[in-house]
Design a protein around this motif. Sequence first.
Motif, short mmCIF file in Angstrom:
data_model
loop_
_atom_site.label_atom_id
_atom_site.label_comp_id
_atom_site.label_asym_id
_atom_site.label_seq_id
_atom_site.Cartn_x
_atom_site.Cartn_y
_atom_site.Cartn_z
N GLU A 545 0.83 -1.21 0.00
CA GLU A 545 0.00 0.00 0.00
C GLU A 545 0.86 1.26 0.00
OE1 GLU A 545 -3.64 2.05 2.58
OE2 GLU A 545 -2.90 0.04 3.08
N GLU A 546 1.92 1.25 0.79
CA GLU A 546 2.83 2.39 0.81
C GLU A 546 3.53 2.57 -0.53
OE1 GLU A 546 3.23 4.69 3.15
OE2 GLU A 546 1.59 3.70 4.25
N CYS A 547 3.87 1.46 -1.14
CA CYS A 547 4.51 1.50 -2.46
C CYS A 547 3.60 2.15 -3.48
CB CYS A 547 4.89 0.08 -2.89
SG CYS A 547 5.60 -0.06 -4.52
N ARG A 548 2.34 1.75 -3.48
CA ARG A 548 1.40 2.30 -4.45
C ARG A 548 1.10 3.78 -4.18
NH1 ARG A 548 -2.56 -3.01 -4.80
NH2 ARG A 548 -1.38 -4.08 -6.43
N LYS A 549 1.03 4.14 -2.90
CA LYS A 549 0.82 5.55 -2.58
C LYS A 549 1.97 6.40 -3.08
CE LYS A 549 -2.10 5.05 1.55
NZ LYS A 549 -2.16 5.25 3.03
N SER A 550 3.19 5.90 -2.86
CA SER A 550 4.36 6.64 -3.30
C SER A 550 4.38 6.78 -4.81
CB SER A 550 5.63 5.92 -2.83
OG SER A 550 6.79 6.56 -3.31
N CYS A 551 4.04 5.70 -5.51
CA CYS A 551 4.02 5.76 -6.97
C CYS A 551 2.94 6.70 -7.47
CB CYS A 551 3.79 4.36 -7.53
SG CYS A 551 5.15 3.22 -7.24
N ALA A 552 1.78 6.69 -6.79
CA ALA A 552 0.70 7.59 -7.21
C ALA A 552 1.10 9.05 -7.02
CB ALA A 552 -0.57 7.27 -6.41
N GLU A 553 1.79 9.33 -5.93
CA GLU A 553 2.23 10.70 -5.68
C GLU A 553 3.24 11.17 -6.71
OE1 GLU A 553 3.72 10.59 -1.76
OE2 GLU A 553 1.74 10.46 -0.78
N GLN A 554 4.10 10.24 -7.16
CA GLN A 554 5.11 10.60 -8.14
C GLN A 554 4.59 10.52 -9.56
OE1 GLN A 554 8.81 8.49 -7.50
NE2 GLN A 554 8.43 8.37 -5.29
N VAL A 556 4.21 7.82 -11.33
CA VAL A 556 4.88 6.79 -12.11
C VAL A 556 4.68 5.45 -11.42
CG1 VAL A 556 6.65 8.30 -13.07
CG2 VAL A 556 7.05 7.15 -10.88
N PHE A 557 4.88 4.38 -12.20
CA PHE A 557 4.84 3.04 -11.64
C PHE A 557 5.67 2.15 -12.54
CE2 PHE A 557 2.46 0.41 -8.57
CZ PHE A 557 2.98 -0.83 -8.92
N SER A 558 6.74 1.65 -12.01
CA SER A 558 7.59 0.80 -12.81
C SER A 558 8.03 -0.40 -11.99
CB SER A 558 8.83 1.55 -13.29
OG SER A 558 9.72 1.77 -12.21
N ASP A 559 8.69 -1.33 -12.64
CA ASP A 559 9.15 -2.53 -11.96
C ASP A 559 10.20 -2.23 -10.90
OD1 ASP A 559 7.53 -4.15 -13.40
OD2 ASP A 559 9.00 -4.60 -14.97
N HIS A 560 10.80 -1.02 -10.94
CA HIS A 560 11.85 -0.69 -9.99
C HIS A 560 11.30 -0.02 -8.73
CE1 HIS A 560 14.82 -1.80 -12.97
NE2 HIS A 560 14.21 -1.03 -13.85
N HIS A 561 9.96 0.23 -8.67
CA HIS A 561 9.39 0.91 -7.50
C HIS A 561 8.84 -0.13 -6.56
CE1 HIS A 561 9.67 4.40 -10.16
NE2 HIS A 561 9.56 5.13 -9.07
#
Length: 561
Positions: A545-554, A556-561
């Motif tokens: 969930e934290e990973c997805r929140k961080s990606c949403a804020e930035q 972007v979403f990639s295999d490296h996140h």
Amino acid sequence: MAATRNAVTAPSSAATRKDTLLTRRYIEGLIADGKHVIIFDNRVLKVDAWIPYHPGGDKSIRHMVGKDATDEINALHSKEARQRMLSFQIGRIEGPWLNFLPPIQGGKFRPYTEDCVSDEESSGPESSGQETSQPPSPVFDAVDTASATRQRKSTTTPAPATDDDDKPKPFFLDARTQEELVFDTAKYPSLDQENQERIRHRYRELDQQIRAEGLYDCRYFSYAIECFRYTLFAAVSYYFLQIGWWGTSGFFLGCFWHQLVFTAHDAGHMGITHNFHADTVIGIIIADYLGGLSLGWWKRSHNVHHIVTNAPEHDPDIEHMPFFAISHRFLTSLRSTYYDRIMTFDAFAKFMLKFQNYLYYPILLFGRFNLYRLSWEYLFCGQAPKKGPAWWHRWFEIGGQVVFWYWFGYGVMYKSIPDWSSRLTFLLISHMVTSPLHVQITLSHFAMSTSDMGVNESFPQRMLRTTMDVDCPTWLDFFHGGLQFQAIHHLYPRIPRHNLRRTQRLVLEFCRDTGIPYTLFTFYDGNKEVIGKLGDVAKQVRILEECRKSCAEQGVFSDHH
């Protein structure tokens, strides 16, 4: 004509058609045509005609297609049932069989055509433009020499397309899968064919030793003691019902149900009289007429559980989304081959799973209500067999449901208890008292391995890898009802439960000889393991969930996140 020569070896004039030697390539072609072919004791069985009649449902058979099912069949079926299976024999094989991945688990099969090459030339994927159902190695596809980490091919059944399919999965889920696989590979014996064949041979020798010691013989005096205990609980519950102690009456009724389930379990495995219809009638009377639960539903689900134990995509006994997930693999919305649906990792699941280690015991307090639902789905939604030797079981069970809800719902709840608050108290207490049973069942598997070790892992190694036993004093055996010996029970399901403690010594010797770890915890420590496993997955949900929140804020979403 060339294709025919490649497919079979002609028998001698004295041999029957059933003794025809069939090649691996020909068998693969049969499966590609939709036939259900399994190997049993070097015999090739085509069981399509039997599937509608199988009392244990079709799913348990489908998980054996293309595989050597000898140990699974011997473990779960009587001698008479095994003899009847031979009527479906279409040929034989020679030598050890290298398992295919069954179609229900995602295996791909090449059709057999007249221009096929010989069996020897078509044994590898490089010989055909189509994907073979058998990976080159039983566990790993290749070795990454740079990292010295062997990569595992996914063998999960592909799910129907969803909106989330195009979204890349966070890398740590795949890393965790690899980590668990490497751990299990190091912990358990090598999966090479020679070693697994040695384990199978030793397992079959142990079965003969168990039979020689009479451990398959039921101790009927032990059931006399069980019946006395059941009668005592029922009588005490009835007494307190008559004097208006509703909560106390409900408590002893729950104890009555809790103890009854153990004998229903024995009957479902034909561990009492060893006669299919006799044990089924005993089980239905106990489960349906006295307990309100369907024995047929349990057998259909439980047979699959015994074959694909702890496989997240296939084992219904660990598929409890959105309430529980014992593996991070559930966080990718797996498709259940048993329920034939996607176990969606949605917003509700994300919320529940974050707290599953805290909700584990509260949810299990109400587990019996879910068993009613599953029983009704089985009986009234077309899941029960309509043909074959078990055709009448469904009607006998429906009669049991009518009888149960008449005596319990009408006679006890409505007629004997005067007001709704007292009825609710009685209902909840009587059902919550049975929760130790649900803890016992989940305890045996929730903390154990869920890795996919490939199709060549032997039956006994898979059972011991995915199941734990509970160590308890002999005087407490009545409370656990034989379920404390789940690992032993999974190896030999038809051994009567009162003989399981005596069988433990022989299984320990087997584990020492083969090098397979035997997992044994006290009830307390086993619960700690389960809560720890649930807490670990809950932590992964929060990380995701934290990973997805961080990606949403930035953005972007990639295999490296």
